[in-house]
Design an enzyme around this catalytic site. Sequence first.
Site, PDB file in Angstrom:
ATOM      1  N   LYS A  14       0.834  -1.208   0.000  1.00 48.32           N
ATOM      2  CA  LYS A  14       0.000   0.000   0.000  1.00 48.32           C
ATOM      3  C   LYS A  14       0.871   1.261   0.000  1.00 48.32           C
ATOM      4  CE  LYS A  14      -2.109  -1.198   3.838  1.00 48.32           C
ATOM      5  NZ  LYS A  14      -1.453  -2.495   4.131  1.00 48.32           N
ATOM      6  N   ARG A  89      -9.978   0.426   8.346  1.00 52.31           N
ATOM      7  CA  ARG A  89      -9.554  -0.946   8.631  1.00 52.31           C
ATOM      8  C   ARG A  89     -10.631  -1.734   9.369  1.00 52.31           C
ATOM      9  NH1 ARG A  89      -3.644   0.168   8.635  1.00 52.31           N
ATOM     10  NH2 ARG A  89      -2.555  -1.747   9.119  1.00 52.31           N
ATOM     11  N   ARG A 123      11.884  -5.226   4.904  1.00 48.56           N
ATOM     12  CA  ARG A 123      11.586  -3.826   4.544  1.00 48.56           C
ATOM     13  C   ARG A 123      12.493  -2.833   5.261  1.00 48.56           C
ATOM     14  NH1 ARG A 123       5.633  -1.760   5.335  1.00 48.56           N
ATOM     15  NH2 ARG A 123       5.881  -2.777   7.346  1.00 48.56           N
ATOM     16  N   ARG A 155      11.207  -0.400  10.906  1.00 45.21           N
ATOM     17  CA  ARG A 155      10.101  -0.214  11.840  1.00 45.21           C
ATOM     18  C   ARG A 155      10.167  -1.196  13.004  1.00 45.21           C
ATOM     19  NH1 ARG A 155       4.732   0.315   8.229  1.00 45.21           N
ATOM     20  NH2 ARG A 155       3.940  -0.974   9.937  1.00 45.21           N
ATOM     21  N   ARG A 166      -0.376  -9.025  13.238  1.00 42.38           N
ATOM     22  CA  ARG A 166      -0.958  -8.039  12.310  1.00 42.38           C
ATOM     23  C   ARG A 166      -1.801  -8.735  11.250  1.00 42.38           C
ATOM     24  NH1 ARG A 166       4.452  -4.944  11.035  1.00 42.38           N
ATOM     25  NH2 ARG A 166       3.337  -4.011   9.285  1.00 42.38           N
TER      26      ARG A 166
HETATM   27  P1  AP5 Z   1       4.846  -1.649   1.802  1.00 40.79           P
HETATM   28  O1  AP5 Z   1       4.505  -0.820   0.625  1.00 40.79           O
HETATM   29  O2  AP5 Z   1       5.603  -0.989   2.906  1.00 40.79           O
HETATM   30  O3  AP5 Z   1       3.517  -2.381   2.355  1.00 40.79           O
HETATM   31  P2  AP5 Z   1       2.269  -1.807   3.147  1.00 40.79           P
HETATM   32  O4  AP5 Z   1       1.058  -2.458   2.582  1.00 40.79           O
HETATM   33  O5  AP5 Z   1       2.288  -0.303   3.177  1.00 40.79           O
HETATM   34  O6  AP5 Z   1       2.576  -2.440   4.563  1.00 40.79           O
HETATM   35  P3  AP5 Z   1       2.504  -1.869   6.044  1.00 40.79           P
HETATM   36  O7  AP5 Z   1       3.251  -2.859   6.905  1.00 40.79           O
HETATM   37  O8  AP5 Z   1       2.932  -0.436   6.121  1.00 40.79           O
HETATM   38  O9  AP5 Z   1       1.003  -2.006   6.336  1.00 40.79           O
HETATM   39  P4  AP5 Z   1       0.379  -2.152   7.682  1.00 40.79           P
HETATM   40  O10 AP5 Z   1      -1.023  -2.100   7.241  1.00 40.79           O
HETATM   41  O11 AP5 Z   1       0.736  -3.310   8.507  1.00 40.79           O
HETATM   42  O12 AP5 Z   1       1.029  -0.949   8.537  1.00 40.79           O
HETATM   43  P5  AP5 Z   1       0.516   0.488   8.932  1.00 40.79           P
HETATM   44  O13 AP5 Z   1       1.677   1.383   8.966  1.00 40.79           O
HETATM   45  O14 AP5 Z   1      -0.672   0.873   8.123  1.00 40.79           O
HETATM   46  O15 AP5 Z   1       5.629  -2.950   1.292  1.00 40.79           O
HETATM   47  C1  AP5 Z   1       6.159  -3.894   2.201  1.00 40.79           C
HETATM   48  C2  AP5 Z   1       7.537  -4.400   1.683  1.00 40.79           C
HETATM   49  O16 AP5 Z   1       7.331  -5.159   0.491  1.00 40.79           O
HETATM   50  C3  AP5 Z   1       8.504  -3.267   1.314  1.00 40.79           C
HETATM   51  O17 AP5 Z   1       9.809  -3.640   1.662  1.00 40.79           O
HETATM   52  C4  AP5 Z   1       8.376  -3.142  -0.228  1.00 40.79           C
HETATM   53  O18 AP5 Z   1       9.585  -2.697  -0.838  1.00 40.79           O
HETATM   54  C5  AP5 Z   1       8.046  -4.574  -0.618  1.00 40.79           C
HETATM   55  N1  AP5 Z   1       7.143  -4.651  -1.774  1.00 40.79           N
HETATM   56  C6  AP5 Z   1       6.104  -3.823  -2.076  1.00 40.79           C
HETATM   57  N2  AP5 Z   1       5.481  -4.224  -3.210  1.00 40.79           N
HETATM   58  C7  AP5 Z   1       6.137  -5.348  -3.620  1.00 40.79           C
HETATM   59  C8  AP5 Z   1       5.964  -6.250  -4.731  1.00 40.79           C
HETATM   60  N3  AP5 Z   1       4.981  -6.073  -5.657  1.00 40.79           N
HETATM   61  N4  AP5 Z   1       6.821  -7.298  -4.837  1.00 40.79           N
HETATM   62  C9  AP5 Z   1       7.815  -7.495  -3.913  1.00 40.79           C
HETATM   63  N5  AP5 Z   1       8.040  -6.685  -2.858  1.00 40.79           N
HETATM   64  C10 AP5 Z   1       7.191  -5.627  -2.700  1.00 40.79           C
HETATM   65  O19 AP5 Z   1      -0.014   0.216  10.420  1.00 40.79           O
HETATM   66  C11 AP5 Z   1       0.880  -0.093  11.469  1.00 40.79           C
HETATM   67  C12 AP5 Z   1       0.076  -0.262  12.759  1.00 40.79           C
HETATM   68  O20 AP5 Z   1      -0.617   0.977  13.083  1.00 40.79           O
HETATM   69  C13 AP5 Z   1      -1.033  -1.317  12.713  1.00 40.79           C
HETATM   70  O21 AP5 Z   1      -0.536  -2.598  13.027  1.00 40.79           O
HETATM   71  C14 AP5 Z   1      -2.018  -0.782  13.767  1.00 40.79           C
HETATM   72  O22 AP5 Z   1      -1.563  -1.080  15.060  1.00 40.79           O
HETATM   73  C15 AP5 Z   1      -1.932   0.726  13.585  1.00 40.79           C
HETATM   74  N6  AP5 Z   1      -2.921   1.262  12.620  1.00 40.79           N
HETATM   75  C16 AP5 Z   1      -2.647   1.896  11.435  1.00 40.79           C
HETATM   76  N7  AP5 Z   1      -3.777   2.265  10.821  1.00 40.79           N
HETATM   77  C17 AP5 Z   1      -4.799   1.854  11.631  1.00 40.79           C
HETATM   78  C18 AP5 Z   1      -6.211   1.932  11.508  1.00 40.79           C
HETATM   79  N8  AP5 Z   1      -6.815   2.492  10.428  1.00 40.79           N
HETATM   80  N9  AP5 Z   1      -6.955   1.380  12.499  1.00 40.79           N
HETATM   81  C19 AP5 Z   1      -6.387   0.822  13.600  1.00 40.79           C
HETATM   82  N10 AP5 Z   1      -5.040   0.708  13.756  1.00 40.79           N
HETATM   83  C20 AP5 Z   1      -4.248   1.221  12.771  1.00 40.79           C
END
Ligand code: AP5
Length: 208
Positions: A14, A89, A123, A155, A166
């Site tokens: 994402k 979410r 990552r 992270r 997660r």
């Molecule tokens: P990346 O693009 O970083 O993936 P992402 O989907 O953004 O993953 P996140 O881990 O950031 O999502 P998340 O939903 O767990 O975390 P968030 O910060 O929202 O890609 C991942 C890796 O893969 C990278 O190294 C990239 O280079 C590689 N890659 C990408 N595309 C690829 C491909 N096609 N092929 C191969 N490799 C690839 O949330 C963190 C925490 O915050 C949550 O756990 C929760 O506690 C809290 N939180 C956040 N939002 C909310 C909400 N709305 N409600 C409640 N809690 C929340």
Amino acid sequence: MLNIVLFGPPGAGKGTQAQRMMDATGLPQVSTGDMLRAAVKAQSDVGLEAKNYMDAGALVPDQVIIDLIKDRMKEDDAKGGVMFDGFPRTVPQAEALAEIVDVSIVLAIDVPDERIVERICGRFSCGNCGAVYHDSFNPLPETGCTCGAFSEKRRADDTEQTVVARLDAYHQQTAPLADFYQASGLLHRIDGDRDIDLITADMLNALN
Ligand code: AP5
């Protein structure tokens, strides 16, 4: 006005796609994960409340997130549409969002669970500009980060143990949202287990 929701499991890509789509559409990225990490760093009340949930890989309570989004959407750059990354979410978050803006499209990035752990555990990002990289799949170019001032950042929640929690939170609380958006005709599924450029191209096509 376009309001795009990027939807998918942790590590689906994402954030990676949001940065590319931002360049292509001019829409600002609204990432609740980034907002929460900034709050944790600033040791604000929200950050102090969110930290334990994030460290455990659990979702932060809905009302905390909804209040963050309401404030963010009052900012000037959000007036012309935004790209939500990692929000909503839960169904209550989606219902709250519907009261704030009209969602134009939900781009759901599908990636099988077995790919997620290797993606997240490899990552890293640039602490200067936020560009996301991967040890094997998306390494730092030999010429360095395009911003010219790379500093490596990893992270705290990118551990194998937290990723399992997660993913569990995703399947229990977030995946049911796909039905919510499918029912309103907004869901567009994208195969996220492919080359990063192909995924971006499909996403941009879906907007036309
Ligand atoms: P990346 O693009 O970083 O993936 P992402 O989907 O953004 O993953 P996140 O881990 O950031 O999502 P998340 O939903 O767990 O975390 P968030 O910060 O929202 O890609 C991942 C890796 O893969 C990278 O190294 C990239 O280079 C590689 N890659 C990408 N595309 C690829 C491909 N096609 N092929 C191969 N490799 C690839 O949330 C963190 C925490 O915050 C949550 O756990 C929760 O506690 C809290 N939180 C956040 N939002 C909310 C909400 N709305 N409600 C409640 N809690 C929340």
